[in-house]
Design an enzyme around this catalytic site. Structure first.
Site, PDB file in Angstrom:
ATOM      1  N   ARG A 101      35.861  42.010  39.902  1.00 49.56           N
ATOM      2  CA  ARG A 101      35.726  40.580  39.627  1.00 49.56           C
ATOM      3  C   ARG A 101      36.323  39.812  40.794  1.00 49.56           C
ATOM      4  O   ARG A 101      37.441  40.101  41.215  1.00 49.56           O
ATOM      5  CB  ARG A 101      36.506  40.313  38.330  1.00 49.56           C
ATOM      6  CG  ARG A 101      36.412  38.947  37.788  1.00 49.56           C
ATOM      7  CD  ARG A 101      37.139  38.870  36.461  1.00 49.56           C
ATOM      8  NE  ARG A 101      38.555  38.619  36.621  1.00 49.56           N
ATOM      9  CZ  ARG A 101      39.307  37.934  35.766  1.00 49.56           C
ATOM     10  NH1 ARG A 101      38.768  37.456  34.658  1.00 49.56           N
ATOM     11  NH2 ARG A 101      40.582  37.740  35.959  1.00 49.56           N
ATOM     12  N   THR A 105      35.958  33.136  41.886  1.00 50.56           N
ATOM     13  CA  THR A 105      34.795  32.695  41.091  1.00 50.56           C
ATOM     14  C   THR A 105      34.760  33.336  39.705  1.00 50.56           C
ATOM     15  O   THR A 105      34.014  32.889  38.829  1.00 50.56           O
ATOM     16  CB  THR A 105      33.490  33.065  41.813  1.00 50.56           C
ATOM     17  OG1 THR A 105      33.405  34.510  41.847  1.00 50.56           O
ATOM     18  CG2 THR A 105      33.461  32.530  43.238  1.00 50.56           C
ATOM     19  N   ASP A 199      47.167  42.516  35.259  1.00 56.29           N
ATOM     20  CA  ASP A 199      45.988  43.169  35.846  1.00 56.29           C
ATOM     21  C   ASP A 199      45.993  44.646  35.443  1.00 56.29           C
ATOM     22  O   ASP A 199      46.845  45.423  35.891  1.00 56.29           O
ATOM     23  CB  ASP A 199      46.036  43.026  37.377  1.00 56.29           C
ATOM     24  CG  ASP A 199      44.770  43.555  38.021  1.00 56.29           C
ATOM     25  OD1 ASP A 199      44.424  44.737  37.769  1.00 56.29           O
ATOM     26  OD2 ASP A 199      44.110  42.808  38.752  1.00 56.29           O
ATOM     27  N   ASP A 202      45.759  47.296  38.288  1.00 54.63           N
ATOM     28  CA  ASP A 202      47.007  47.389  39.063  1.00 54.63           C
ATOM     29  C   ASP A 202      48.098  48.086  38.257  1.00 54.63           C
ATOM     30  O   ASP A 202      48.875  48.875  38.794  1.00 54.63           O
ATOM     31  CB  ASP A 202      47.498  45.999  39.475  1.00 54.63           C
ATOM     32  CG  ASP A 202      46.626  45.361  40.552  1.00 54.63           C
ATOM     33  OD1 ASP A 202      45.667  46.022  41.010  1.00 54.63           O
ATOM     34  OD2 ASP A 202      46.899  44.213  40.916  1.00 54.63           O
TER      35      ASP A 202
END
Ligand code: PRP
Ligand code: URA
Length: 209
Positions: A101, A105, A199, A202
């Site tokens: 992703r 945006t 995340d 991560d």
């Protein structure tokens, strides 16, 4: 949509969300959680009658129907859910979709795809820990239906209401089931799930850069 409602799932999600949980524990929790969620997600897995003989008597049971289900983890973070799902359905096959992703945006792009060309009649299970805007999951579902799949069940650890609504609008009356460990509050201005867990890629594998 199924939101798993079980104290063990909530307990493990609480540990998973905690920012002090290290990657090694995070990976183990994600693995355990998907196995618990998979139990709900596979409730409608297709089976056929199967005759066996126990040491005591003949009886009718069931076995998984052919073709066996296809599991599709969305790389990277979905990989952290693959082993837990395969543990429950060892005869399932696996296809891969790599998506990232754009953090500005929030649009996903596909960077890797390794799926059977023909998924006609196939039951597919998409794995991705995070359903945020829904962009990644919608793109994955379109890929899978384009190849003829019969139905898609998406297993996500956390979902945001905005993403759930986007997926529902995009799939229309096609056969799609969402199974979530938790339906969280909302997305923040960066497209992150709140309270979420940060995340997922991560936290599983380290910062990609
Ligand atoms: C994360 C997550 C989902 C996606 C969800 O992946 O694993 O795939 O974001 O966001 P969306 O619902 O708004 O599309 P990311 O792009 O961070 O890639 P990664 O798994 O490699 O970290
Ligand atoms: N992707 C993640 O890994 N976490 C979020 O909260 C949203 C998208």
């Amino acid at each position: 949509m199924i939101v798993a409602d079980h104290p063990l799932i909530t307990h493990k999600l609480t540990m998973l969300r905690d920012k002090s949980t290290p990657s090694s524990v995070f990976r183990k929790l994600a693995d355990e959680l998907v196995t618990l969620l998979a139990y709900e997600a596979t409730r409608d897995v297709r089976v056929i009658p199967h005759h066996i003989e126990t040491p005591v008597a003949p009886t009718e049971g069931v076995i998984l129907a052919e073709p066996h289900p296809l599991i599709v983890p969305i790389l990277r973070a979905g990989l952290g859910m693959l082993d837990g799902m395969l543990r429950l359905m060892p005869s399932a096959e696996t296809g891969f979709l790599g998506m990232v992703r754009d953090e500005q945006t929030l649009q996903p792009t596909v960077y890797a795809e390794r799926l059977p060309a023909d998924l006609t009649g196939r039951q597919c299970y998409v794995l991705d820990p995070m359903l945020a805007t829904g962009g990644s999951l919608i793109a994955a579902i379109e890929y899978i239906f384009d190849r003829g799949a019969k139905d898609v069940t998406a297993v996500c650890l956390l979902g945001a209401p905005e993403g759930v609504e986007a997926v529902k609008a995009a799939v229309g009356n096609r056969d799609v089931t969402l199974v979530l460990g938790s339906l969280d509050e909302r997305l923040n201005e960066h497209g992150y799930i709140v309270p979420g867990l940060g995340d997922a890629g991560d936290r599983l594998y380290g910062v990609a850069g």
